[in-house]
Design a protein around this motif. Structure first.
Motif: not given
Length: 657
Positions: A26-27, A31
């Motif tokens: 996600k980071k 993403g």
């Protein structure tokens, strides 16, 4: 085709995917895995649209008229598009307010340090670009850089980019002979060097090597010398100039030269299958565009990254990752001058802890070296900052992969084992950090815009899990465009084997998950500690030694360096084998090439296994050294009895230790 051992094939078939942590995904820059997979599909199905979007991230003086034109071996990207590489590596970030952001950290082996913000680096680059202009250099002229990893080295490279001046960096560990061979072919007008450098506490003379190498060369107009060690050197009036004196008088502003995307930017020499080094010609702008996006996803680059590429500036790896990849993405790049384990094996960890390095690019050799020293050296340092480790240079064995993952990264680090060549520039086989699944030992998937395949001797694709020859079937912007002053050799070396495709001379296997495993070379070039060396270049050096009649060099596995050279030598009548002859041979190799090419073992043999046409069968020599037995076909030998003679010589030397 390189042979694959049954146990290797079994390991590949049983390999498992390691999926990255979902929170890390996600980071990541994109993403999600879905977002990256969609981008990957688009890059293959709509390459023109994909490359247009990538190039649009950068600054252009004039937009391109056509994204892609032609096919291999002659192709172009961003045709008619005009910009400047240096502008996209420095000025573009200044326009976005990054004046005081740290761009470059330099640390010497003697612990000296220098720090440059993007604004400071801009000023230094403009000044040295003006120095080159004052020597009369303009777009298309040539500069050779014979320096270790100094801050001035980065400045010199970027100044050449700013002026559109072709540049070539030569490994500072090369001998006078190896340097001269490259300079004679390249014919630079200006050479940038230093009085000396440091390596493992010893001073390495550089200026004296240049003086000897350029003797009689009419193309040389000037030699610019960086004062690094302060040792006394010869300075020839009217030709030799001190860097610091020229920079003190240089103007602070230098406008960037407008360059069409396909104009040549750098010439990089790599060992060739005929022994004569090849001058690989890369474009300037297209090289930057491609490596901008590849570095972004290979490393998962974010603006605040502290990035360290451990390669020497004499290898293209440092240009791809430490300069172009890092600066195009606006991160901080670290240049370290010395050996990674000097003065103690903890120097590597010390640098990571000191600068809070979170993105690291190195060679499998370095990881295996750290393994050999053991984990105790890392215990006093906090290296929890490490987030991504990428490697290139030679096969990354699963044992070293697991050690890096579990010990170095504490299972919190993404490992990206990549594959690329000097000719391909960046890595068309790799993973996307924190997005694509990892496989210990594999080189990852065919990357953005790249299309590769594994084929048989007839150029036909082979089924998954079948050994074959690795080829590239579609060009990407950063690929080699020609060979310096050898256009016919360009075709012969890379495009004569499989029509319309680039032949890598590497053997590979594609598994059922689409991961590629590069298993070794199929020509006479191999990697020693990440440095590509030609067996013929080494053999030529050995044969120059008085008393040597014939020589054959092979690469054999080494737990630290991946491969090391081993030499078989036949002496002329009247000369004796022994330690004195061994030292003479090693000295000749150092003199002609450098210490990196010195044979680990020398076997003196009165005979060599040869074909009726006189070709030495090096494959058999390797089988004897590595396994002690011959498994391959020997029906093509002129005298089968030579095999037993060589086996006895190898066995006897191994017994002696």
């Amino acid at each position: 085709m390189a042979e694959v051992k049954p146990e290797e094939l079994k390991m590949i078939k049983e390999s498992k995917l390691y999926y990255p942590d979902s929170e890390k995904v996600k980071k990541s820059v994109l993403g999600s895995m879905d977002a990256f997979n969609a981008l990957l599909r688009r890059s293959w199905e709509d390459p023109e649209g994909f490359w247009a979007d990538v190039a649009s991230d950068l600054y252009w003086i004039k937009p391109w008229e056509k994204v892609m034109e032609g096919k291999m071996p002659y192709f172009k990207f961003f045709v008619g598009g005009v910009t400047n590489p240096c502008y996209n590596l420095i000025d573009r970030h200044l326009e976005q307010g990054a004046d005081n952001k740290l761009a470059l950290i330099w640390e010497g082996e003697d612990y000296q340090t220098k720090f440059y913000t993007y604004r400071m680096l801009y000023s230094e680059v403009c000044k040295f670009a003006n120095v080159l202009k004052d020597f009369g250099l303009q777009k298309g002229d040539r500069v050779a850089i014979f320096l270790p990893n100094l801050a001035e080295t980065v400045v010199a490279v970027l100044a050449c980019y700013r002026l559109g001046v072709l540049f070539n960096t030569v490994f500072s560990g090369f001998s006078v002979r190896a340097l001269r061979d490259r300079l004679i072919n390249y014919e630079p007008q200006v050479i940038v060097t230093a009085d000396g450098g440091y390596r493992r506490g010893r001073e390495v003379p550089l200026k004296s090597k240049v003086d000897e190498a350029i003797e009689g060369m009419e193309s040389i107009q000037a030699v610019v010398v960086v004062k690094r060690t302060g040792s006394e050197i010869n300075m020839k009036e009217g030709r030799d100039y001190w860097w610091h004196e020229l920079m003190a008088k240089a103007r602070l502003e230098c406008p960037p030269e407008a360059m069409e995307a396909n104009e040549p930017g750098l010439v990089f020499y790599t060992s060739g299958t005929t022994g004569k080094p090849k001058g690989i010609v890369h474009s300037s702008v297209a090289f930057v565009v491609n490596n901008y996006i590849y570095a972004k996803f290979h490393m998962d680059h974010h603006p605040n990254d502290m990035f360290w590429c451990t390669a020497d500036i004499g290898w293209l790896t440092m240009h791809i990752w430490g300069i172009v990849g890092a600066l195009s993405n606006g991160v901080t790049t670290i240049f370290y001058e010395g050996a990674l384990d000097y003065p103690r094996p903890d120097r590597f960890y010390q640098i990571i802890d000191k600068y809070r390095v979170n993105k690291l690019f190195t060679a499998p050799t370095a990881i295996r070296m750290l393994m050999r020293y053991g984990e105790s050296w890392m215990e006093t340092y906090d290296i929890s900052c490490l987030d991504v480790l990428s490697v290139v240079g030679e096969p990354f064995n699963p044992e070293a992969w697991h050690w890096a993952y579990e010990k170095l990264g504490q299972k919190r680090m993404y490992i990206n084992n990549t594959w690329g060549q000097t000719e391909t520039a960046g890595c068309p086989l790799a993973g996307a950090a924190w997005v694509t699944p990892m496989k210990p030992g594999s080189c990852g998937i065919q990357f953005l815009g790249a299309q590769l395949d594994v084929v048989d001797e007839d150029g036909k694709p082979v089924p998954p899990e079948t050994p074959g020859n690795l080829i590239i079937t579609r060009p990407i912007p950063m690929m080699v465009r020609t060979l310096w002053r050898e256009p016919e050799r360009y075709i012969r070396e890379y495009f004569s084997q499989v029509e319309g495709c680039y032949f890598t001379n590497d053997a590979a296997i594609k598994d059922r998950d689409g991961h590629y495993w590069v298993t070794g070379r199929i020509d006479d070039v191999f990697n020693v500690a990440g440095h590509r060396l030609s067996t013929m270049e080494m053999e030529s050096a050995i044969i120059e030694c008085e008393g040597v009649a014939e020589a054959a060099v092979i690469g054999v596995p080494d737990p630290i360096k991946g491969l090391i050279p081993v030499a078989f030598v036949t002496l002329r009548q009247g000369y004796e084998a022994g330690s004195e002859m061994e030292q003479a041979i090693k000295h000749k190799v150092i003199e002609n090439i450098g210490k990196i090419a010195v044979p680990g073992t020398i076997y003196f043999t009165p005979v060599m296994p040869k074909t009726p046409s006189g070709k030495i069968m090096r494959r058999l020599l390797k089988e004897i050294v590595v396994g002690g037995e011959i498994k391959g076909d020997i029906t093509g030998l002129e005298d089968i009895g030579t095999v037993e003679q060589v086996k006895a010589i190898v066995a006897a030397k191994k017994t002696q230790g």
